[in-house]
Design a protein around this motif. Structure first.
Motif, PDB file in Angstrom:
ATOM      1  N   THR A 180       0.878  -1.183   0.040  1.00 54.59           N
ATOM      2  CA  THR A 180      -0.054   0.099   0.057  1.00 54.59           C
ATOM      3  C   THR A 180       0.691   1.283  -0.192  1.00 54.59           C
ATOM      4  O   THR A 180       0.596   2.143  -0.794  1.00 54.59           O
ATOM      5  N   TRP A 181       1.778   1.338   0.971  1.00 53.12           N
ATOM      6  CA  TRP A 181       2.444   2.430   1.125  1.00 53.12           C
ATOM      7  C   TRP A 181       3.572   2.575  -0.204  1.00 53.12           C
ATOM      8  O   TRP A 181       3.736   3.700  -0.557  1.00 53.12           O
ATOM      9  N   ALA A 182       3.834   1.383  -0.871  1.00 51.02           N
ATOM     10  CA  ALA A 182       4.932   1.479  -1.970  1.00 51.02           C
ATOM     11  C   ALA A 182       3.972   2.196  -3.004  1.00 51.02           C
ATOM     12  O   ALA A 182       4.490   2.734  -3.853  1.00 51.02           O
ATOM     13  N   ARG A 183       2.908   1.765  -3.358  1.00 53.99           N
ATOM     14  CA  ARG A 183       1.825   2.270  -4.388  1.00 53.99           C
ATOM     15  C   ARG A 183       1.626   3.650  -4.240  1.00 53.99           C
ATOM     16  O   ARG A 183       1.751   4.494  -5.240  1.00 53.99           O
ATOM     17  N   LEU A 184       1.452   4.099  -2.921  1.00 52.42           N
ATOM     18  CA  LEU A 184       1.050   5.426  -2.802  1.00 52.42           C
ATOM     19  C   LEU A 184       2.122   6.503  -3.108  1.00 52.42           C
ATOM     20  O   LEU A 184       2.234   7.442  -3.773  1.00 52.42           O
ATOM     21  N   ARG A 185       3.531   5.696  -2.822  1.00 55.36           N
ATOM     22  CA  ARG A 185       4.647   6.686  -3.088  1.00 55.36           C
ATOM     23  C   ARG A 185       5.013   6.627  -4.475  1.00 55.36           C
ATOM     24  O   ARG A 185       5.707   7.907  -4.998  1.00 55.36           O
ATOM     25  N   TYR A 186       4.876   5.599  -5.195  1.00 51.74           N
ATOM     26  CA  TYR A 186       5.042   5.728  -6.336  1.00 51.74           C
ATOM     27  C   TYR A 186       4.001   6.778  -7.106  1.00 51.74           C
ATOM     28  O   TYR A 186       4.685   7.404  -8.378  1.00 51.74           O
ATOM     29  N   ILE A 187       2.940   6.692  -6.957  1.00 49.66           N
ATOM     30  CA  ILE A 187       1.927   7.811  -7.603  1.00 49.66           C
ATOM     31  C   ILE A 187       2.480   9.012  -7.339  1.00 49.66           C
ATOM     32  O   ILE A 187       2.470   9.954  -8.123  1.00 49.66           O
ATOM     33  N   LEU A 188       3.060   9.449  -5.881  1.00 51.78           N
ATOM     34  CA  LEU A 188       3.543  10.708  -5.852  1.00 51.78           C
ATOM     35  C   LEU A 188       4.760  10.939  -6.462  1.00 51.78           C
ATOM     36  O   LEU A 188       5.131  11.920  -6.766  1.00 51.78           O
ATOM     37  N   GLY A 189       5.451   9.866  -6.637  1.00 52.51           N
ATOM     38  CA  GLY A 189       6.683   9.848  -7.424  1.00 52.51           C
ATOM     39  C   GLY A 189       6.524  10.266  -8.582  1.00 52.51           C
ATOM     40  O   GLY A 189       7.430  11.229  -9.248  1.00 52.51           O
ATOM     41  N   GLU A 190       5.483  10.133  -9.428  1.00 53.01           N
ATOM     42  CA  GLU A 190       5.493  10.432 -10.770  1.00 53.01           C
ATOM     43  C   GLU A 190       5.121  11.821 -10.873  1.00 53.01           C
ATOM     44  O   GLU A 190       5.683  12.541 -11.700  1.00 53.01           O
ATOM     45  N   PHE A 191       4.431  12.418  -9.922  1.00 53.16           N
ATOM     46  CA  PHE A 191       4.096  13.869  -9.808  1.00 53.16           C
ATOM     47  C   PHE A 191       5.513  14.561  -9.565  1.00 53.16           C
ATOM     48  O   PHE A 191       5.775  15.596  -9.931  1.00 53.16           O
TER      49      PHE A 191
END
Length: 686
Positions: A415-426
């Motif tokens: 869950t935390w990995a997915r959240l950080r990747y989504i924010l990482g794209e921005f």
């Protein structure tokens, strides 16, 4: 078995992998039990003439001059990869770095073998000496075992699944004890025996290629890196996890002191160096070790360290070497399901770390989403990755979720990995504007980027949204802490965007003040809840410096501007009293958040002193201007005076502060823009 596979004494010949590894072979064909257990089915073969002396053959081959223009008899257009469809293979092979693209790898070329052999002969003594020191650290194995178990009890974002690490740890302990290499001396210490022979075996295993098949379970996968195949990256991973666990608050009274941490760090660094030198291809444990070593060094040396920055680049290289960025080329179906998901989580974690360094320190990113097609990991618990039933595995893969998120409302490491990747794209898009060659800014595109980021955040499942009241709810403090960290990362994206927009305006952009106030309040709440939160005390200083300090600088500057020019008020939803209170709390927290032995301590103390001086100057100015007769509202009520008049300003000269020290500070690159080594102890900005 044919008679040609028998030795002169009529005994059965061992297969080539068993013969080279000097282990017992049961002579089964086509694949022996040992190779099947170690996942080397594709390598298991029997020499047609076991009496042949390979040494003389190799000597004759080495004496033949190598002609680079010699044509390979098996070299065809099909081997170039242009014609036909690639044949299915039960095992996946990492990208090759020993040949030019589209040219078959000539691993047996005498010229390259001779160079490699000469190099290995010169480095062998040094490698064995380092391995000896690494092996001697096994005397702490009982302590390491306890620390590794504690690590997974308290860490909710562990990269390597607990089942894999526990399996590796169990196999290492049992096999070394059974082989007589270690002997339990006391509850917290073991003795290590026959270190030289063990070092030779580890050196040989680490230099061998590890082959993974899709049918492996977690035990067979771990056996590739343990038992008779024990590799240096396996030991390094265990040492690194133990060192990280020993730095956490709940273990401060239990660890064996700084000497133990220093030795574990040395073993971690040396193991990573040796693994990269010896391994013919990057392995998953090498990447895990590289990631954990990066996190460890970040805690010890600080995020601004050049050594940490180098490790980010090395981690990116390891990811590309194993092909984790290209699922289309290196199919995840060719490896076990649990490993495919673990690789996805590894890639997205490394991607996010890369973007943090890019946006905070103004450094070019190493990993680009344009060159990756890695899918997000499934939002399922790590334990579910190791489902042994095909029906259960199919159900996990096909379980309907909302945009890939689990529907149970739980938070997993994925869950935390997915959240950080989504924010990482921005963050990656933001970095494109920050690290640009021209000074022009497209305000429309920046605001559109901010809107897209906000819309993505609002579309997340409700249980992933940060709530400031979570600290007083029944939610686990550790989960609150992770929610707050992700929320700060989200706010920081807007902070960077509005800061760039602020460069184009004569007055501060209101949105920049609003997001700064939110960041500051979140940091303060996190720090106030530290006593209830399971986290590393070395983790908070970095958060204070990345999120708390820039927001405090923006807000104190706005307060000063408002006092000097009442025509430039704060936004209506920001109260001056709340801002002053939070800044005061931040100043106090910066002074106590780190110990004198920590790298970030000097940064925190200097930041605290600078903000305190500016805040005191603001309060002094506010107190001086408050009694003016014209400071009356339309209703006849006097403007409320500052509530901090009880402070002692008898020493007002001590609090005088040169505003240029903070006004000239580049918020996004503040860490590398000031020098702490000044004679008078005051911030010296460049």
């Amino acid at each position: 078995m044919s008679t040609s596979s028998r030795r002169r004494n009529r005994s059965l010949a061992s297969c080539e992998p068993c013969r080279k590894s000097k282990i017992r072979c049961d002579h089964q064909q086509p694949v022996c039990a040992s190779c099947r257990r170690r996942g080397r089915e594709s390598l298991c073969s029997y020499h047609p003439a076991p009496l042949t002396k390979h040494g003389s053959t190799q000597a004759r081959a080495a004496s033949i001059p190598y002609n680079s223009d010699r044509v390979d008899e098996n070299f065809t257009l099909d081997s170039l990869g242009f014609v036909g469809v690639s044949k299915p293979n039960s095992s996946i092979r990492a990208p090759s770095f020993q040949s030019w693209p589209f040219i078959p790898d000539r691993k047996g070329s005498p010229s390259r073998d001779s160079v490699s052999k000469s190099h290995n002969e010169k480095a062998r003594s040094e490698q064995l000496a380092s391995l000896t020191e690494i092996i001697c650290a096994l005397r702490f194995l009982p302590t390491i075992k306890k620390l590794v178990h504690d690590y997974f009890v308290y860490i909710g974002t562990a990269l390597v699944p607990k089942a894999i690490v526990h399996q590796l740890l169990e196999i290492v302990c049992n096999d070394l004890t059974k082989s007589g290499y270690i002997k339990q001396e006391s509850e917290s210490c073991t003795s290590v025996h026959d270190v030289s022979r063990l070092a030779e075996n580890i050196l040989y295993s680490t230099s061998s290629e590890a082959t993974i098949s899709a049918t492996m379970d977690v035990k067979n996968f771990c056996a590739i890196f343990c038992e008779e195949n024990l590799r240096v990256e396996t030991l390094g991973l265990l040492y690194t996890l133990a060192a990280r666990a020993s730095l956490y608050k709940f273990n401060h009274a239990k660890v064996r002191g700084d000497a133990f941490i220093r030795e574990m760090c040395w073993c971690s660094n040396s193991s990573l160096r040796l693994a990269r030198e010896l391994a013919p291809q990057t392995t998953d444990p090498i990447i895990w070790l590289a990631h954990e070593n990066l996190q460890l060094m970040s805690l010890l040396e600080g995020d601004a360290s050049l050594n940490v920055w180098r490790r980010v680049g090395d981690l990116a290289t390891d990811l590309f070497a194993l092909g984790l960025n290209r699922e289309a080329t290196y199919s995840s179906e060719s490896i076990p399901f649990f490993l495919a998901e673990s690789r996805r989580k590894t890639f997205v974690r490394a991607y996010y770390l890369d973007k943090i360094f890019a946006t905070v320190f103004n450094r070019p990113p190493r990993i680009s989403s344009r060159h990756a097609d890695c899918k997000l990991p499934l939002d399922i618990p790590d334990d579910a990755l190791f489902a042994i039933s095909p029906e259960t595995l199919s159900e996990i893969k096909n379980n309907p979720t909302h945009d890939g998120w689990n529907t149970s409302g739980i938070c997993t490491p994925a869950t935390w990995a997915r959240l950080r990747y989504i924010l990482g794209e921005f963050r990656e898009e933001t970095a494109e504007y920050q690290i640009r060659s021209t000074s022009s800014i497209d305000a429309t595109k920046l605001r559109e980027l901010s809107d897209r980021c906000r819309q993505t955040w609002c579309n997340l499942p409700a249980h992933l949204m940060y709530d400031p009241n979570c600290w007083i709810s029944d939610l686990s403090p550790a989960v609150c802490y992770l929610h707050a960290k992700v929320y700060l990362s989200y706010l920081h994206i807007h902070f960077q965007i509005y800061r760039m927009l602020d460069e184009c305006h004569t007055s501060t952009v209101p949105e920049l003040l609003e997001v700064s106030a939110d960041m500051l309040e979140t940091v303060v709440l996190m720090a106030n809840s530290l006593n209830r939160t399971i986290c590393s005390p070395r983790d908070l200083p970095g958060l204070f410096l990345i999120y708390g300090l820039p927001s405090a600088i923006v807000l104190t500057t706005a307060l000063e501007t408002n006092i000097r020019d009442p025509a430039q008020p704060l936004p209506p939803n920001i109260k001056s009293s709340t801002v002053i209170r939070n800044i005061s709390v931040l100043v106090s927290q910066l002074e106590n958040v780190s110990g004198p032995d920590e790298t970030n301590h000097g940064f925190c103390v200097q930041a605290s002193q600078a903000i305190a001086r500016k805040l005191d100057t603001i309060l002094n100015t506010s107190t001086t201007l408050a009694p003016r007769a014209d400071a009356v509202t339309d209703s006849g009520m006097e403007v409320e005076q500052a509530t901090h008049q009880e402070r002692d300003y008898s020493n007002s000269d001590h609090y005088m502060f040169n505003f240029s020290e903070l006004d000239q500070l580049d918020f996004s690159a503040w860490v590398i823009d000031f020098d702490l080594v000044t004679d008078d102890g005051v911030w010296d900005t460049v």
